[in-house]
Design an enzyme around this catalytic site. Sequence first.
Site, mmCIF file in Angstrom:
data_model
loop_
_atom_site.group_PDB
_atom_site.id
_atom_site.type_symbol
_atom_site.label_atom_id
_atom_site.label_comp_id
_atom_site.label_asym_id
_atom_site.label_seq_id
_atom_site.Cartn_x
_atom_site.Cartn_y
_atom_site.Cartn_z
ATOM 1 N N ASP A 28 1.040 -1.151 -0.041
ATOM 2 C CA ASP A 28 0.092 -0.121 0.152
ATOM 3 C C ASP A 28 0.761 0.945 -0.060
ATOM 4 O O ASP A 28 0.285 2.527 -0.205
ATOM 5 C CB ASP A 28 -1.144 0.026 1.063
ATOM 6 N N GLU A 51 9.336 -10.809 -2.798
ATOM 7 C CA GLU A 51 10.395 -9.673 -2.900
ATOM 8 C C GLU A 51 11.753 -10.185 -2.800
ATOM 9 O O GLU A 51 12.554 -9.760 -4.051
ATOM 10 C CB GLU A 51 10.414 -8.550 -2.188
ATOM 11 N N HIS A 114 1.263 0.268 9.827
ATOM 12 C CA HIS A 114 1.897 -1.076 10.142
ATOM 13 C C HIS A 114 2.797 -0.895 8.693
ATOM 14 O O HIS A 114 3.201 0.058 8.294
ATOM 15 C CB HIS A 114 1.055 -1.389 9.304
ATOM 16 N N HIS A 115 3.751 -1.679 9.314
ATOM 17 C CA HIS A 115 4.904 -2.259 8.701
ATOM 18 C C HIS A 115 6.216 -1.224 9.078
ATOM 19 O O HIS A 115 7.268 -0.431 8.541
ATOM 20 C CB HIS A 115 5.301 -1.792 7.004
ATOM 21 N N GLY A 406 26.472 -16.396 -3.711
ATOM 22 C CA GLY A 406 26.397 -17.563 -3.349
ATOM 23 C C GLY A 406 24.861 -17.714 -2.573
ATOM 24 O O GLY A 406 24.933 -18.789 -1.874
ATOM 25 N N ASP A 433 17.967 -28.782 -6.541
ATOM 26 C CA ASP A 433 16.347 -29.765 -5.770
ATOM 27 C C ASP A 433 16.526 -28.918 -4.591
ATOM 28 O O ASP A 433 15.171 -27.801 -4.620
ATOM 29 C CB ASP A 433 15.658 -30.922 -6.186
ATOM 30 N N ASN A 460 18.826 -34.193 -6.592
ATOM 31 C CA ASN A 460 19.632 -35.641 -5.314
ATOM 32 C C ASN A 460 19.861 -35.604 -4.576
ATOM 33 O O ASN A 460 20.664 -35.528 -3.858
ATOM 34 C CB ASN A 460 20.580 -35.349 -6.287
ATOM 35 N N GLY A 462 18.478 -33.167 -1.887
ATOM 36 C CA GLY A 462 18.869 -32.465 -0.804
ATOM 37 C C GLY A 462 20.249 -31.532 -1.299
ATOM 38 O O GLY A 462 20.533 -31.590 -3.002
ATOM 39 N N GLU A 466 26.700 -29.244 0.491
ATOM 40 C CA GLU A 466 26.830 -28.962 1.675
ATOM 41 C C GLU A 466 27.679 -30.691 2.022
ATOM 42 O O GLU A 466 28.686 -31.114 2.967
ATOM 43 C CB GLU A 466 25.873 -28.999 2.621
#
Lengths: 554, 554
Positions: A28, A51, A114-115, A406, A433, A460, A462, A466
Site C-alpha cells: 500500500d 520480494e 503498519h510495516h 552464493g 532441488d 539429488n 537434498g 553441503e
Amino acid sequence: MPTITIGDYLLTRLKELGIQHIFGVVGDYNLGFLDQIINHAGLEWIGTCNELNGAYASDGYARIKGAGALVTTFGVGELSAMNGIAGAYAESVPVVNIVGTPATTTQKDKMLVHHTLGDGQFMTFAEMYKKVTQTQAFLNAENAAEEIDRALTSCWLYKKPVYIALPTDISYVSIEAAKKPLNLNYPASDPETIKKFIEHAAQIVEKATRPIVLIDLEAQRFPMQSFINDFLQRTGIPFAAMGMGKAIINESHHQFIGVYNGFSRQNVQKYVEQSDCVIAFGLLLSDFNTGGFTSKPNADVTIEIHGYFGRIQQVIYKKISFCDSIPALTKRLAKYQYQGEIVHPLKQKANTPRDIPIRQQWFWQQIASSIEKNTIVIAETGTSTFGTLQMSLPDEITYIAQMLWGSIGYTVGALLGVCVAAAQRPAVLFLGDGSLQVAAQEISTIIRHHLTPTLFLLDNAGYTIERIIHGATMPYQDIQHWNYTELPKIFGNTVWCMRVKTEKELVNALIERNKNKDKMVFITIVLDKMDIPETLSKLGKLMAQRNQYDSKQR
Amino acid sequence: MPTITIGDYLLTRLKELGIQHIFGVVGDYNLGFLDQIINHAGLEWIGTCNELNGAYASDGYARIKGAGALVTTFGVGELSAMNGIAGAYAESVPVVNIVGTPATTTQKDKMLVHHTLGDGQFMTFAEMYKKVTQTQAFLNAENAAEEIDRALTSCWLYKKPVYIALPTDISYVSIEAAKKPLNLNYPASDPETIKKFIEHAAQIVEKATRPIVLIDLEAQRFPMQSFINDFLQRTGIPFAAMGMGKAIINESHHQFIGVYNGFSRQNVQKYVEQSDCVIAFGLLLSDFNTGGFTSKPNADVTIEIHGYFGRIQQVIYKKISFCDSIPALTKRLAKYQYQGEIVHPLKQKANTPRDIPIRQQWFWQQIASSIEKNTIVIAETGTSTFGTLQMSLPDEITYIAQMLWGSIGYTVGALLGVCVAAAQRPAVLFLGDGSLQVAAQEISTIIRHHLTPTLFLLDNAGYTIERIIHGATMPYQDIQHWNYTELPKIFGNTVWCMRVKTEKELVNALIERNKNKDKMVFITIVLDKMDIPETLSKLGKLMAQRNQYDSKQR
C-alpha cells in the site's frame, strides 16, 4: 517550462539507463507509483511472487541490460529483498532499489503505522541498506530531481545497487522536467597517473616471455569486452578466464587456453602460475572464484586493470578509467607481438548415450554440446556452478553464476530477469532441488509471461554441495521429495516437463525439447546423492578444513 | 569440573527456555552446529525450504511455546531471514536468531570468502541486525557461556529477538558446564514507584462509574492472563479486546463485551470511548490494531499496564513489573465491585447453506461455528485479519495475526511453527492467494512432518486488500492463477484438498474434513475479487487518504 510528476521523472530517468521492465511486489506504500509505471509508455511492470525473487530478477535483468529496477513497499517488502540487493552489491550489479515509504506527514508525525517497528522511526531500514547500497536518496518535493539524478548516476558509474525512498505523497508532485539526459560518461582519467601506469605495465609486458591475460567479473560489469578483444588481437597474448569471467570473451577465440583455477587442467594452471606477466582485467580473488584459493597468479608480475584503478606489484594507480587504460595500453604495445606457443583447450565431444543412470561427469560434457550460440547460461551455486565451469561454451554466451555471494535460490529469480531482458535469446538454467525449493514459485511468473527458457533440475534429494563439505549422511541434508515434473503445470499450461534417469532418456528429452521451443522446458535429471563434478570434491575438503567444524579437523 | 562444548552449552540453555525444536536452513557455516543439534537429546531440527519461512516458523513457535530458535548461515541466510526477525521484533516475539559465521581465523585474516561482500568485513550483517534484535552476542572461546546467558536472558525478559554469531570453529570448543539454570525471573519492581502507581490507579477506578478493561498484545507476550483473570473476577469490570489482544481472555467470559475498534458494534465503541476509566493491559495503538486510528480510548482516564512500566494520564511509572503490578492492583481493589450493566456480544449463528456463491460476510460467520475449543487460529494480513476479528471464538483459543508488522506470507511459515509447537492442538489458517504465493513451499514442510492443520485459502485472484485501498482494477493487483487444489499434492501424499464455490459445497467440505483429521486439510474458497468483510472497505478508504497517492486525494 514543461513539468512532470516526480514519479514520472524517476521513470524517465530509469529508461535512460536502458530499463524497460520493473520488477517487484505491490504494497500500500507503492500503489500510486505503480499506477505511474503502468501508465508510462515504454515501461512494463513485472510483479513477482515475493520480494526476494523480485530482487534476484532485477539482478538478472541488470546483468543483461546494464541496469535493473525493483519496487517494494516499506519495511516488510524491502527487508525481504535485502539478501538479493546485498548479492547485487557483492557482485557489482547495478540495481535501482525503489522503496515506497509512508507519506511525509505520517513520517513527520511519527505515526504508529503498519510495516514499522511501532516506534515512530522511519529511517531504520534505510540505515540497514546503507551497508549494501552505494547511494541512498530520500525524495521530497524540493530535492527529487537532483537526488534521483545523483542516485542513478552513482548506480551506473559504480555498478552497484542504490536505494531510493519514495513517500506515497511525493509521486504525484509536479516538478520541472529534465532539460538534458543524465551524464553517464565514465569519469576521465588523471593524465599523469595513466601515463605512469601504462609505462610501468608496458615495460613488464615487453620483458615477459610467457605473458597471460586473465579475464574476470568486472570485465563484464564495466563494458571492457571490445577493448579487451582489441588488446588480445593486437598483442597476440593468450588468455584464460577466471570462474566469474567465464565466456566474457568467446571461448572459441584462438588465444583462449581455458578456465583457470587450482582444479583446471594441469597445463592451464602451470601456464598461469609460471607466467612472468599476468595482465588481469577485473580480477577478484575470492574463495569460490579461485577454487578455494588454489588459483595463485604471481602477484609480483601481475598488472591489474579495474574499472577505475590499476595495480602493479602492490602499487595502486587511482583515477584511471578502464575505457582509457585498456586502449592506451593496447596502443603503447603497438610494436609488441607475442610469438610463443598457445595451448588450446581440449574439445569436448558428446558420447553415444547408454541405457545407464546419468552421472554428473557425463552430464556436463553431454549437455555442453546442446547449448546454442548466444545462449544465456545460468548456473546455481553448488554442483551446477562447478559443473558448468568445465563446459566448453559456444560464442556470444552470457554466463551467470553468483560465485561470490552464493545465495541458493538466486537463479530462479535471475532466470525470470534474464528472460524478460532478452526474450529472444535462448536461456538455460542448471540448478539443484534444494535451491529450487527456496524460490520455486517464481517459475509461475516465467510461465505467466510466456517466456521460454530451459530449466535442468538436478534432483539429488537434498543439499549435495553441503554433503561434500561435511555431514554427508546427516538428516539435515535431506529435503522433502516433491513431484517436480508436475510442479510447473500447477503454475500454468505453457510448459513442457520431462523426468529422466538414464543417458538415453536425457538425449531423447533434448530432441523432444527442440519441438517445444515455444514453451518453457523443465527437465528433471535424477542423480545419485553423492555424485558430483570431479573438481568439487577437492573444493569441499578445502572448505571443511577452513571451517574447522570440530576438534578432529583442527 | 564437568565440561561441555560451546554448541551444546547453547543448546542446553535453549531447552531451559522451553525450546524443543530448532528451525532453519543448512549452510556451510553452520554444518558443525547442526551435527550438535541432531545429536542433542530433547531437540529436533526442522529444516525449512528457505530462511524467511524459517524465521516465520520460529516466530509462530515462540508465540505458542514462549521462545523459538532459528539457525541460518552467514550473509545469504541471515539476510533472507531479516524480514521475519524484524517482524518478531515489532510484535515482541522472543526468537533466538543463531547465525553460523566463518571461522575465527577466516575473519581475523579478512579472507575474501563466499557469502561476504568481498571486502574482508564480517560485522556488516550483524550491524544491520542491531536495528531489529534486542541483544547481539559474538561468541568466542572465552566469552561464550557469559554471552549466551546474557543474550538468552535478554530474549526472555524483553520478549524480543536476539542475535547470536557462532563461528564454525567455536562450536566444538570445550568450556565449563553451567552450574545452575538461567535466571529467568522477571525483574523486581521498585517498591516506592509501584506503591504510588497502584494508589493513583485505584483512585481513578474507584471514582469511575463506567470502567472498562482493554486487553492487547503484550498481555499474551508477558504472561499476564492469569493475573488479568483474577483482576476481572475480583472487580467485575467488563472488558473488550483490541485486535491484537483477541481471545487472550476467553470470549465466553461473562464480562466480555467484544472486540474494540472504530468498526466494532456501536455499543462496544460507545462503551469504551465514553468510559471514565480504561484499564489497558499491554496496549498498542497502531493503525491496523485501532482500525485505522478509529479506536480512541480517552487518554485522560486511561491506566496502562505494560510489561515493565505503567502510565496514567501521561505520567510514566518506570520499573514496575506486570507480575507485581496486576496482583497489587487487584489486592488494592479488594472492596471494589463493579455493579453496572454488561452488554454481551451478539451470538453468531450459522445459517442454512444455499446453492449460491460464497461471500465473505457469510463465510466468516459460518466458519466461526466450525472452530473447536483450544484451536490455534491464524489469520494472514489482509481480508483474513479483518474477517477473523469479527468471529466469535470458543474458549482456550490462541489467535495469531501480524497486525503491526503485516508481512504477507508470514502465516504459512507461522503455521508450520505453531503445528510443530503444539501438534496435538487443532490449527486453522486463513489466508489469501497473494499471500500463499509468497511462501507456498513451506506447506511441503508441514506435510513432511505429518502435521494436520486446516488451511482455508481465499482465492480471489490477487491482492484484494490492496484493491480496496487503491487501484481496484489495475493489472498489478492480479496474479497468475495456480491450480491450488493440486499444489499440496506436489509436496506429499498426506494432504486432503478441496475447492469450493458455493455455500453448500463449503458446508459439505467441512463435514468431509472431519473424516480426514489425520492429514493436513487444504480448502480453497473461490471468492469474488472485490468481495470483502464489511469493516475493511472503511479501513481501505482511511489508508488511501493517509497515503495521499495522488493530487486528487490531497
